[in-house]
Design a protein around this motif. Structure first.
Motif, PDB file in Angstrom:
ATOM      1  N   LEU A  98      -4.921  -4.250  -3.677  1.00 54.81           N
ATOM      2  CA  LEU A  98      -3.487  -4.759  -3.214  1.00 54.81           C
ATOM      3  C   LEU A  98      -2.520  -3.878  -3.949  1.00 54.81           C
ATOM      4  O   LEU A  98      -1.294  -3.657  -3.440  1.00 54.81           O
ATOM      5  N   GLY A  99      -2.881  -3.601  -5.335  1.00 57.75           N
ATOM      6  CA  GLY A  99      -1.971  -2.860  -6.333  1.00 57.75           C
ATOM      7  C   GLY A  99      -2.690  -2.290  -7.296  1.00 57.75           C
ATOM      8  O   GLY A  99      -3.800  -2.695  -7.568  1.00 57.75           O
ATOM      9  N   ILE A 100      -2.261  -1.015  -7.910  1.00 54.31           N
ATOM     10  CA  ILE A 100      -2.895  -0.448  -8.917  1.00 54.31           C
ATOM     11  C   ILE A 100      -1.597  -0.582 -10.081  1.00 54.31           C
ATOM     12  O   ILE A 100      -0.590   0.087  -9.675  1.00 54.31           O
ATOM     13  N   LEU A 101      -2.074  -0.769 -11.068  1.00 50.83           N
ATOM     14  CA  LEU A 101      -0.871  -0.601 -12.250  1.00 50.83           C
ATOM     15  C   LEU A 101      -0.911   0.871 -12.953  1.00 50.83           C
ATOM     16  O   LEU A 101      -1.974   1.200 -13.006  1.00 50.83           O
ATOM     17  N   PRO A 102       0.284   1.312 -13.018  1.00 54.39           N
ATOM     18  CA  PRO A 102       0.643   2.641 -13.315  1.00 54.39           C
ATOM     19  C   PRO A 102       0.039   2.897 -14.874  1.00 54.39           C
ATOM     20  O   PRO A 102      -0.068   2.136 -15.652  1.00 54.39           O
ATOM     21  N   GLU A 103      -0.741   3.993 -15.031  1.00 53.92           N
ATOM     22  CA  GLU A 103      -1.132   4.569 -16.274  1.00 53.92           C
ATOM     23  C   GLU A 103      -2.415   3.763 -16.749  1.00 53.92           C
ATOM     24  O   GLU A 103      -2.950   3.420 -17.954  1.00 53.92           O
ATOM     25  N   SER A 104      -3.069   2.845 -15.669  1.00 56.28           N
ATOM     26  CA  SER A 104      -4.203   2.091 -15.923  1.00 56.28           C
ATOM     27  C   SER A 104      -5.434   3.034 -15.760  1.00 56.28           C
ATOM     28  O   SER A 104      -5.358   3.850 -15.010  1.00 56.28           O
ATOM     29  N   PRO A 105      -6.619   2.413 -16.322  1.00 55.94           N
ATOM     30  CA  PRO A 105      -7.881   2.965 -15.886  1.00 55.94           C
ATOM     31  C   PRO A 105      -8.132   3.432 -14.566  1.00 55.94           C
ATOM     32  O   PRO A 105      -8.498   4.306 -13.931  1.00 55.94           O
ATOM     33  N   ALA A 106      -7.774   2.158 -13.721  1.00 52.52           N
ATOM     34  CA  ALA A 106      -8.005   2.272 -12.016  1.00 52.52           C
ATOM     35  C   ALA A 106      -6.920   3.630 -11.641  1.00 52.52           C
ATOM     36  O   ALA A 106      -7.410   4.318 -10.581  1.00 52.52           O
ATOM     37  N   SER A 107      -5.571   3.578 -12.100  1.00 49.01           N
ATOM     38  CA  SER A 107      -4.947   4.683 -11.479  1.00 49.01           C
ATOM     39  C   SER A 107      -5.508   6.209 -12.054  1.00 49.01           C
ATOM     40  O   SER A 107      -5.537   7.116 -11.170  1.00 49.01           O
ATOM     41  N   LYS A 108      -6.216   6.147 -13.484  1.00 54.94           N
ATOM     42  CA  LYS A 108      -6.505   7.615 -13.692  1.00 54.94           C
ATOM     43  C   LYS A 108      -8.117   7.824 -12.846  1.00 54.94           C
ATOM     44  O   LYS A 108      -8.186   9.022 -12.857  1.00 54.94           O
ATOM     45  N   MET A 109      -8.540   6.873 -12.242  1.00 51.50           N
ATOM     46  CA  MET A 109      -9.713   7.002 -11.497  1.00 51.50           C
ATOM     47  C   MET A 109      -9.313   7.529 -10.251  1.00 51.50           C
ATOM     48  O   MET A 109     -10.359   7.816  -9.165  1.00 51.50           O
ATOM     49  N   GLY A 110      -8.203   7.386  -9.741  1.00 52.57           N
ATOM     50  CA  GLY A 110      -7.783   7.822  -8.575  1.00 52.57           C
ATOM     51  C   GLY A 110      -7.850   6.530  -7.214  1.00 52.57           C
ATOM     52  O   GLY A 110      -7.809   7.027  -6.156  1.00 52.57           O
ATOM     53  N   LEU A 111      -7.922   5.807  -7.874  1.00 49.18           N
ATOM     54  CA  LEU A 111      -7.812   4.438  -6.769  1.00 49.18           C
ATOM     55  C   LEU A 111      -6.639   3.931  -5.903  1.00 49.18           C
ATOM     56  O   LEU A 111      -5.738   4.377  -6.726  1.00 49.18           O
ATOM     57  N   GLN A 112      -6.590   3.833  -4.750  1.00 47.56           N
ATOM     58  CA  GLN A 112      -5.441   3.823  -4.093  1.00 47.56           C
ATOM     59  C   GLN A 112      -5.348   2.452  -3.392  1.00 47.56           C
ATOM     60  O   GLN A 112      -6.043   1.756  -3.062  1.00 47.56           O
ATOM     61  N   VAL A 113      -3.920   2.027  -3.334  1.00 44.10           N
ATOM     62  CA  VAL A 113      -3.729   0.934  -2.549  1.00 44.10           C
ATOM     63  C   VAL A 113      -4.346   0.846  -1.081  1.00 44.10           C
ATOM     64  O   VAL A 113      -4.119   1.949  -0.479  1.00 44.10           O
ATOM     65  N   GLY A 114      -4.962  -0.151  -0.654  1.00 44.95           N
ATOM     66  CA  GLY A 114      -5.468  -0.235   0.716  1.00 44.95           C
ATOM     67  C   GLY A 114      -6.916   0.094   0.774  1.00 44.95           C
ATOM     68  O   GLY A 114      -7.493  -0.145   1.838  1.00 44.95           O
ATOM     69  N   GLU A 115      -7.586   0.886  -0.217  1.00 42.20           N
ATOM     70  CA  GLU A 115      -8.871   0.860  -0.367  1.00 42.20           C
ATOM     71  C   GLU A 115      -9.706  -0.459  -0.498  1.00 42.20           C
ATOM     72  O   GLU A 115      -9.352  -1.270  -1.238  1.00 42.20           O
ATOM     73  N   LEU A 116     -10.916  -0.356  -0.018  1.00 41.94           N
ATOM     74  CA  LEU A 116     -11.671  -1.547  -0.082  1.00 41.94           C
ATOM     75  C   LEU A 116     -12.860  -1.243  -1.181  1.00 41.94           C
ATOM     76  O   LEU A 116     -13.844  -0.220  -0.969  1.00 41.94           O
ATOM     77  N   VAL A 117     -13.193  -2.060  -2.368  1.00 36.25           N
ATOM     78  CA  VAL A 117     -14.155  -1.816  -3.120  1.00 36.25           C
ATOM     79  C   VAL A 117     -15.474  -2.689  -2.529  1.00 36.25           C
ATOM     80  O   VAL A 117     -15.446  -3.659  -2.547  1.00 36.25           O
ATOM     81  N   LEU A 118     -16.493  -1.609  -2.285  1.00 34.72           N
ATOM     82  CA  LEU A 118     -17.657  -1.922  -1.669  1.00 34.72           C
ATOM     83  C   LEU A 118     -18.731  -2.347  -2.824  1.00 34.72           C
ATOM     84  O   LEU A 118     -19.623  -3.806  -2.883  1.00 34.72           O
TER      85      LEU A 118
END
Length: 397
Positions: free
Chosen positions: A311-331
């Motif tokens: 639903l959301g990615i926090l700025p400058e977080s590990p998830a942001s640096k990994m290139g994860l995007q809003v709307g993607e589905l983690v399988l």
């Protein structure tokens, strides 16, 4: 002559700091930022962007757009009556009371000011401080206001398309079926400062120090006017970036149509009224059409059986640096299938030094992202999910 114009530009720029709307826009942007942070903390116990995000968006792109509009308005020698500028400022203050940024679209502030200017011209008003401003209104000046409105609508569309997609705010809500779902919301405020030529000496008549220059037998003042542009959009059925950009494109197209009509109004003055009326109705139609279309779609950010929706990615977080995007589905997380937030972080703990995710992107393509984890990353990866039942408040959608 060139030096004279340069001095007028400098004086006009300094006058921006005398305009109350300049300071009021910063106040409104700050209020929007604080209210967004409070809501995000209520939903997720953490905020996405900080409270200064809306303030940082207020001016940069608006300055560039304002310069473009200024070049057009001054390049063809279009003058705007000071009465219209007064009305725009008053309407900005009045419409902002509702704290709905959508009401600060130029179709409302400049559009309604257009009709008030026509009415004031017929009534020959005398307003304290600016008595002469309402005594110099002529029919030939109204197409100029219509053209200014058309250019501001184009500017609004560009701002929505290029800036509105940034930092859309995640939000938890309850669907009509009683299920917890996610949506995105944009509440944004921009400022477009525009150099305008003001006909006559209405300003100097009240303020003797106000500089006036002459072209032929006519006298003019140069003023840098801040126009506040507001935008509000709620997105539930599609990716936020696509939804916002779709609206931006339609607003730009409407603006170009209005420009053509405003130009025609110089030969057929009644067309100026049609142009402004179409601007108001057209902008409302775009907003209504988006709302009805979006409401007819299923919630995009809802719980899925085959993974976890981001639903959301926090700025400058590990998830942001990994290139994860809003709307993607983690399988999968570290090779393990995940179906809820608890399972997600449990799988992360199985390998404290490394994180490997298998995600399904918006194009239905599977991709892998991975990153070394450091102390604390396991608990602060920076991903916001549609959460299970918790004590944090939500709204009924």
């Amino acid at each position: 002559m060139g030096l004279d114009w340069l001095m007028e530009f400098l004086k006009g720029t300094l006058k921006l700091f005398l305009h109350p709307i300049f300071y009021y826009s910063f106040f409104l942007a700050a209020v929007l930022g604080v209210s967004r942070v409070k809501r995000e903390r209520k939903n997720f116990s953490v905020r996405a962007e900080n409270a200064y995000f809306e303030l940082r968006q207020l001016l940069p792109l608006g300055i560039v757009i304002g310069l473009g509009i200024s070049v057009v308005m001054m390049g063809v020698g279009i003058a705007i009556p000071f009465a219209a500028i007064v009305f725009v400022a008053l309407l900005t203050l009045l419409l902002s009371i509702a704290m709905n940024p959508r009401l600060l679209s130029p179709v409302f502030t400049v559009g309604f000011a257009f009709f008030l200017t026509i009415f004031a011209g017929g009534e020959k008003w005398s307003v304290p401080l600016f008595q002469n401003a309402f005594l110099q209104l002529e029919e030939k000046i109204y197409p100029s206001i219509a053209l200014l409105l058309a250019l501001l609508v184009i500017g609004e569309g560009i701002l929505i398309f290029m800036n509105g997609k940034k930092g859309t705010s995640p939000k938890l809500t309850i669907s009509k079926r009683g299920q917890r779902v996610g949506i995105h919301e944009v509440k944004r405020l921009w400022m477009i400062p525009v150099f305008l030529i003001i006909p006559g000496s209405s300003l100097q008549a009240q303020f003797e120090w106000w500089p006036v220059f002459s072209i032929g037998a006519e006298s003019f003042s140069l003023l840098l006017v801040p126009f506040t542009i507001g935008f509000h959009q709620r997105i539930q059925g599609m990716l936020p970036i696509k939804a916002v950009q779709a609206v931006g494109k339609k607003v730009v197209a409407l603006g170009f149509l209005l420009v053509l009509m405003a130009i025609g109004s110089y030969w057929l003055p009644i067309l100026a009224i049609v142009t402004v009326s179409l601007a108001i109705l057209g902008r409302e139609f775009i907003a209504l059409r988006h709302r009805l279309t979006d409401d007819s779609l299923p919630f995009y950010f809802s719980k899925r059986n085959n993974g976890l929706m981001i639903l959301g990615i926090l700025p400058e977080s590990p998830a942001s640096k990994m290139g994860l995007q809003v709307g993607e589905l983690v399988l999968k997380v570290n090779g393990s299938l995940v179906h809820d937030e608890t399972g997600f972080y449990t799988a992360l703990q199985r390998n404290r030094a490394h994180c490997k995710l298998e995600v399904l992107d918006a194009q239905e393509q599977i991709r892998f992202v991975q990153r070394a984890l450091y102390e604390g990353d396991h608990h602060e990866l920076g991903i916001l999910f549609v959460q299970d039942e918790k004590k944090w408040g939500t709204e009924v959608g």
